[in-house]
Each structure stands twice: as C-alpha cells, then as structure tokens.
Write an enzyme that holds these catalytic residues in place. Structure first.
Site, PDB file in Angstrom:
ATOM      1  N   GLY A 189      10.139  17.767  17.700  1.00  0.00           N
ATOM      2  CA  GLY A 189      10.154  16.329  17.983  1.00  0.00           C
ATOM      3  C   GLY A 189       9.287  15.527  17.025  1.00  0.00           C
ATOM      4  O   GLY A 189       8.714  16.074  16.071  1.00  0.00           O
ATOM      5  N   LEU A 190       9.205  14.234  17.296  1.00  0.00           N
ATOM      6  CA  LEU A 190       8.390  13.327  16.470  1.00  0.00           C
ATOM      7  C   LEU A 190       6.949  13.830  16.351  1.00  0.00           C
ATOM      8  O   LEU A 190       6.409  13.946  15.247  1.00  0.00           O
ATOM      9  CB  LEU A 190       8.414  11.920  17.117  1.00  0.00           C
ATOM     10  CG  LEU A 190       7.370  10.915  16.658  1.00  0.00           C
ATOM     11  CD1 LEU A 190       7.557  10.544  15.201  1.00  0.00           C
ATOM     12  CD2 LEU A 190       7.444   9.648  17.527  1.00  0.00           C
TER      13      LEU A 190
ATOM     14  N   TYR B 118      10.370   8.988  34.968  1.00  0.00           N
ATOM     15  CA  TYR B 118       9.547   9.550  33.881  1.00  0.00           C
ATOM     16  C   TYR B 118       8.064   9.362  34.211  1.00  0.00           C
ATOM     17  O   TYR B 118       7.256  10.279  34.065  1.00  0.00           O
ATOM     18  CB  TYR B 118       9.920   8.814  32.591  1.00  0.00           C
ATOM     19  CG  TYR B 118       9.101   9.128  31.362  1.00  0.00           C
ATOM     20  CD1 TYR B 118       9.351  10.268  30.607  1.00  0.00           C
ATOM     21  CD2 TYR B 118       8.100   8.263  30.922  1.00  0.00           C
ATOM     22  CE1 TYR B 118       8.619  10.538  29.451  1.00  0.00           C
ATOM     23  CE2 TYR B 118       7.361   8.520  29.774  1.00  0.00           C
ATOM     24  CZ  TYR B 118       7.625   9.660  29.041  1.00  0.00           C
ATOM     25  OH  TYR B 118       6.899   9.916  27.891  1.00  0.00           O
TER      26      TYR B 118
ATOM     27  N   LYS C 231       5.163  12.241  34.776  1.00  0.00           N
ATOM     28  CA  LYS C 231       3.999  12.331  33.883  1.00  0.00           C
ATOM     29  C   LYS C 231       2.704  12.233  34.679  1.00  0.00           C
ATOM     30  O   LYS C 231       1.731  12.930  34.402  1.00  0.00           O
ATOM     31  CB  LYS C 231       4.049  11.220  32.826  1.00  0.00           C
ATOM     32  CG  LYS C 231       5.070  11.458  31.721  1.00  0.00           C
ATOM     33  CD  LYS C 231       4.603  12.543  30.768  1.00  0.00           C
ATOM     34  CE  LYS C 231       5.524  12.721  29.581  1.00  0.00           C
ATOM     35  NZ  LYS C 231       5.174  13.861  28.739  1.00  0.00           N
TER      36      LYS C 231
ATOM     37  N   HIS D  52      13.192   4.628  21.062  1.00  0.00           N
ATOM     38  CA  HIS D  52      12.181   3.627  21.385  1.00  0.00           C
ATOM     39  C   HIS D  52      12.360   2.385  20.497  1.00  0.00           C
ATOM     40  O   HIS D  52      13.112   2.408  19.529  1.00  0.00           O
ATOM     41  CB  HIS D  52      10.780   4.221  21.180  1.00  0.00           C
ATOM     42  CG  HIS D  52      10.413   5.227  22.222  1.00  0.00           C
ATOM     43  ND1 HIS D  52      10.558   6.580  22.036  1.00  0.00           N
ATOM     44  CD2 HIS D  52       9.924   5.086  23.487  1.00  0.00           C
ATOM     45  CE1 HIS D  52      10.171   7.230  23.123  1.00  0.00           C
ATOM     46  NE2 HIS D  52       9.783   6.343  24.018  1.00  0.00           N
TER      47      HIS D  52
ATOM     48  N   ASP E 245      11.950 -10.401  28.176  1.00  0.00           N
ATOM     49  CA  ASP E 245      10.913  -9.864  27.288  1.00  0.00           C
ATOM     50  C   ASP E 245      10.348  -8.562  27.827  1.00  0.00           C
ATOM     51  O   ASP E 245       9.560  -7.898  27.153  1.00  0.00           O
ATOM     52  CB  ASP E 245       9.738 -10.857  27.192  1.00  0.00           C
ATOM     53  CG  ASP E 245      10.024 -11.975  26.221  1.00  0.00           C
ATOM     54  OD1 ASP E 245      10.478 -11.685  25.108  1.00  0.00           O
ATOM     55  OD2 ASP E 245       9.797 -13.143  26.579  1.00  0.00           O
TER      56      ASP E 245
HETATM   57  P1  NDP Z   1      10.904  13.894  20.951  1.00  0.00           P
HETATM   58  O1  NDP Z   1      12.000  13.352  21.809  1.00  0.00           O
HETATM   59  O2  NDP Z   1      10.843  13.505  19.528  1.00  0.00           O
HETATM   60  O3  NDP Z   1      10.948  15.495  21.022  1.00  0.00           O
HETATM   61  C1  NDP Z   1      11.087  16.138  22.243  1.00  0.00           C
HETATM   62  C2  NDP Z   1      10.807  17.603  22.046  1.00  0.00           C
HETATM   63  O4  NDP Z   1      10.907  18.254  23.333  1.00  0.00           O
HETATM   64  C3  NDP Z   1      11.824  18.289  21.131  1.00  0.00           C
HETATM   65  O5  NDP Z   1      11.151  19.261  20.358  1.00  0.00           O
HETATM   66  C4  NDP Z   1      12.763  18.973  22.112  1.00  0.00           C
HETATM   67  O6  NDP Z   1      13.361  20.158  21.601  1.00  0.00           O
HETATM   68  C5  NDP Z   1      11.805  19.344  23.229  1.00  0.00           C
HETATM   69  N1  NDP Z   1      12.489  19.537  24.490  1.00  0.00           N
HETATM   70  C6  NDP Z   1      13.092  18.595  25.258  1.00  0.00           C
HETATM   71  N2  NDP Z   1      13.674  19.174  26.346  1.00  0.00           N
HETATM   72  C7  NDP Z   1      13.410  20.515  26.251  1.00  0.00           C
HETATM   73  C8  NDP Z   1      13.747  21.639  27.033  1.00  0.00           C
HETATM   74  N3  NDP Z   1      14.461  21.538  28.166  1.00  0.00           N
HETATM   75  N4  NDP Z   1      13.330  22.867  26.624  1.00  0.00           N
HETATM   76  C9  NDP Z   1      12.632  23.014  25.491  1.00  0.00           C
HETATM   77  N5  NDP Z   1      12.258  21.979  24.697  1.00  0.00           N
HETATM   78  C10 NDP Z   1      12.658  20.746  25.074  1.00  0.00           C
HETATM   79  O7  NDP Z   1       9.531  13.558  21.700  1.00  0.00           O
HETATM   80  P2  NDP Z   1       8.172  13.020  21.080  1.00  0.00           P
HETATM   81  O8  NDP Z   1       7.723  13.931  19.998  1.00  0.00           O
HETATM   82  O9  NDP Z   1       8.350  11.577  20.808  1.00  0.00           O
HETATM   83  O10 NDP Z   1       7.199  13.142  22.331  1.00  0.00           O
HETATM   84  C11 NDP Z   1       6.193  14.147  22.420  1.00  0.00           C
HETATM   85  C12 NDP Z   1       5.381  13.880  23.667  1.00  0.00           C
HETATM   86  O11 NDP Z   1       4.760  12.594  23.576  1.00  0.00           O
HETATM   87  C13 NDP Z   1       6.223  13.868  24.955  1.00  0.00           C
HETATM   88  O12 NDP Z   1       5.531  14.564  25.961  1.00  0.00           O
HETATM   89  C14 NDP Z   1       6.328  12.380  25.286  1.00  0.00           C
HETATM   90  O13 NDP Z   1       6.457  12.179  26.675  1.00  0.00           O
HETATM   91  C15 NDP Z   1       5.018  11.831  24.751  1.00  0.00           C
HETATM   92  N6  NDP Z   1       5.058  10.417  24.374  1.00  0.00           N
HETATM   93  C16 NDP Z   1       5.962   9.964  23.438  1.00  0.00           C
HETATM   94  C17 NDP Z   1       5.954   8.623  23.074  1.00  0.00           C
HETATM   95  C18 NDP Z   1       6.889   8.071  22.040  1.00  0.00           C
HETATM   96  O14 NDP Z   1       6.836   6.846  21.789  1.00  0.00           O
HETATM   97  N7  NDP Z   1       7.745   8.874  21.413  1.00  0.00           N
HETATM   98  C19 NDP Z   1       4.997   7.670  23.680  1.00  0.00           C
HETATM   99  C20 NDP Z   1       4.107   8.265  24.618  1.00  0.00           C
HETATM  100  C21 NDP Z   1       4.142   9.593  24.946  1.00  0.00           C
HETATM  101  P3  NDP Z   1      14.816  20.095  20.863  1.00  0.00           P
HETATM  102  O15 NDP Z   1      14.595  19.427  19.538  1.00  0.00           O
HETATM  103  O16 NDP Z   1      15.211  21.513  20.707  1.00  0.00           O
HETATM  104  O17 NDP Z   1      15.708  19.302  21.780  1.00  0.00           O
END
Ligand code: NDP
Length: 322
Positions: A10-11, A137, A141, A180, A278
């Site tokens: 992920g990000l 969500y 959390k 987002h 907004d």
């Molecule tokens: P992303 O959506 O970019 O990535 C999500 C990650 O979770 C991916 O690696 C995905 O794997 C994995 N994932 C999702 N579902 C499963 C599953 N069932 N089993 C295994 N892996 C899973 O998320 P972010 O990086 O943006 O977020 C990281 C954390 O930060 C999260 O906990 C989020 O709640 C929190 N957060 C994010 C914010 C934002 O603005 N983005 C703001 C505040 C908090 P795959 O690629 O294989 O699907």
C-alpha cells in the site's frame, strides 16, 4: 530483530520500504513486507501460516480496507466487518506467537465528528460519535486501540497506536471513485488536462480546512516510535505541529491550487460547486505529544510533497492504482 509489515504493497507500506532502503538499507532484510497475495488477513488460518515458520519480534500492522469518502459511505458495514476481522486475526496471532511489540494504525478521521473543542488530542478518541460517512471504518479503528490497550495491560505487550491525518504520496490509490481527496483530485485534474477539458469542478466552497501528511514522513515516524523503547503503549497523533503548538491546516482551495500548479492547469478554469457540501469544515487534531517527544522531527512542506506526488503519478500513469 525480525519485523513483519502487513499492508506492504500500500501507500504507507511502499513508502516505508523506500525509506528503509534509502536510510537503513543494511536492515531492510530484517523487515518482511506482506500483502494479500501472501495471506488474506480475513482468514485466520492464512494469518497463522504467516507466523508458522517465522519468529517475529515486532509487527507494523498497516493492512486495512481503506478508502475515501465515497468508498466509506457506500460500504460502511463491510468497512466495519473487514477491518474488525483483519485486526482481530492479526492481534491474536501476534499474541499467540509472542510478538512483543507492534505499531498499529488508526486515523484522525475516526475521531469525534463534533468534538467539544479543537484541537483534538489523543485522549479524545472515544469522546463522541464519529462521522456517519465513515461510521463502520471509524468504529473498527477505535476498537483496534481498545484491543491493543487490553493486550498491553493483560499480557504486558507493547502494542502502540499511531494516528495519521490525511496521507498522500507516491504509490497512493489514485482511484477517482474510491481514493482519498488528494490522489483522486490529482487524477481527475490530470484527466481534464489530457482530454483538453475547459473546466475542472470541485465539490463545495473549497473553504473547509484539512491537515495532510506526506506518507514518507509517516514512515519515518513509525520507525522512530518502533525503535524507541521508552514508548510502551498509548496513541500518537502524527501530523505537523510546531513547537509553540501551532498546527498547519490547509483550505481545500489551497490544495487544489498546489495541484494545478504542479500539473500546469490554469486556475482560472477551476470552479467550486457551492451547491455541494463541504463536509465538516474543520477537524483539527494535535500532534503535540509526538513533537514534544521528537522536537527535531521535520515534516515535508505540503507544496513540495504534492509536487513530487504529481510527478510520480504522471511518470507512472499506466501502472498506478486507479
Ligand atoms: P492502501 O489502501 O494503500 O493499502 C492497503 C494495504 O492493505 C495493501 O497492502 C493491501 O494489500 C492490504 N490489505 C487490504 N486488505 C487485505 C487483506 N484482506 N489481507 C491482506 N492484506 C490486505 O492503504 P494505506 O497504505 O493508505 O494505509 C495504511 C494504513 O494507514 C491503514 O491502516 C489505514 O487505515 C491508515 N490510514 C491511511 C490514511 C490515508 O490517507 N491513506 C489516513 C489515515 C490512516 P493488497 O495490495 O494485496 O490488496
């Protein structure tokens, strides 16, 4: 030390991987980054397999069902069920496998929608209902904070929660429908440019205030806390906060200007649809607890982070998540 990182694709996971490679490359192999391809964290047996032949000392748990306003509004129940299930499976497996330390991810958007005062500190997490739009969500959390605290008090674990504001950066989900605000606006404006559209429309007056955090800064904050043994529990808000307590917030209109500057899209062609909502005008959280502990921690200026993110998206447009 062996560290498991969930959500590695992920990000935040990718930002963390890049940060470690650039600064702590000698330790990168101590970190195991996993995604849903390695294990579906919704399934306990798959989670157990992740730990089976590996001994981990710590975890950075990033994996979650994540999304912008519309994904949350359209899937409120699934966002609750999936995140509750993932978090329960992971934390139980950590405990069963004697993983003593962990960083678990909350979000500033799960704080009360109508707090009694601003800025919101870590202590106010449960002091009022979250916004209806992300009710599922948010409650999942909040329960993550509860379960971490209970394992800490019952079994002397060091499970620590971090709560970032709106994240953005390279490797984000640029989906227009599910992403987002920042990545989705960048993608939408880029499409307008490619299609030579004259107008770019923004919902609302553009006067709502928001806080933003560049994902590589969040990755640094996570590593900082993980390796600080003086921290054993609790929640840390992660957002830019000055030593004197000032908290930089940005109007939507200012962020849109930064994106248009980076994409070279004329600001005269941006209109604000004031008939549309907004959302909440302000939801300020304070990062004072974090910055008091780490006064030298530096945050990337928003304009610079957006410029880098826009360039990355344009350069990688064929391969981005969208
Ligand atoms: P992303 O959506 O970019 O990535 C999500 C990650 O979770 C991916 O690696 C995905 O794997 C994995 N994932 C999702 N579902 C499963 C599953 N069932 N089993 C295994 N892996 C899973 O998320 P972010 O990086 O943006 O977020 C990281 C954390 O930060 C999260 O906990 C989020 O709640 C929190 N957060 C994010 C914010 C934002 O603005 N983005 C703001 C505040 C908090 P795959 O690629 O294989 O699907």
């Amino acid at each position: 030390m062996r560290i498991l990182v969930t959500g590695g694709t992920g990000l935040v996971g990718k930002s963390l991987n890049e940060y470690l490679n650039s600064v702590f490359f000698q330790f990168v192999n101590n970190f195991k980054f996993v995604s849903s391809k390695d294990a579906n964290l919704l399934v306990k047996s798959e989670v157990d397999n992740l730990f089976k032949n590996n001994k981990y000392d710590a975890i950075i748990h990033l994996a979650a069902q994540v999304g912008g306003l519309y994904k949350n509004m359209n899937n409120n129940l699934d966002m609750y069920n999936d995140n509750m299930c993932i978090n329960k499976n992971i934390i139980e497996a950590c405990h069963e496998n004697n993983v003593k330390r962990g960083i678990f991810c909350l979000s500033s958007c799960v704080f009360p929608a109508h707090p009694s005062s601003f800025p919101m500190t870590e202590e106010t997490l449960h002091c009022g209902k979250p916004h209806e739009s992300n009710y599922g969500y948010a409650h999942a959390k909040r329960q993550l904070e509860v379960i971490c605290k209970l394992y800490n008090t019952s079994y002397n674990r060091n499970y620590i929660c971090v709560s970032p504001v709106n994240l953005y950066g390279s490797h984000d989900n640029f989906s227009i429908d599910d992403g987002h605000f920042v990545p989705s606006a960048i993608h939408r404006m880029y499409n307008s440019k490619l299609e030579n559209k004259r107008w770019f429309s923004v919902y609302g007056t553009g006067n709502a205030f928001r806080q933003f955090l560049y994902a590589p800064d969040f990755a640094r904050a996570i590593v900082t806390i993980l390796f600080d043994n003086s921290i054993k529990d609790g929640v840390f808000n992660i957002c830019e906060t000055k030593q004197d307590g000032t908290i930089p917030e940005y109007r939507i209109i200012d962020v849109i200007k930064m994106i248009s500057n980076s994409l070279d899209f004329s600001q005269e062609n941006i209109n604000y649809d004031i008939q549309k909502s907004d959302g909440v005008m302000k939801k300020t959280v304070s990062g004072k607890k974090f910055i008091d502990k780490y006064p030298d921690f530096e945050f990337t200026p928003l304009e610079e982070g957006i410029k880098t993110t826009v360039k990355w998206m344009v350069d990688n447009f064929d391969d981005i998540r969208k």
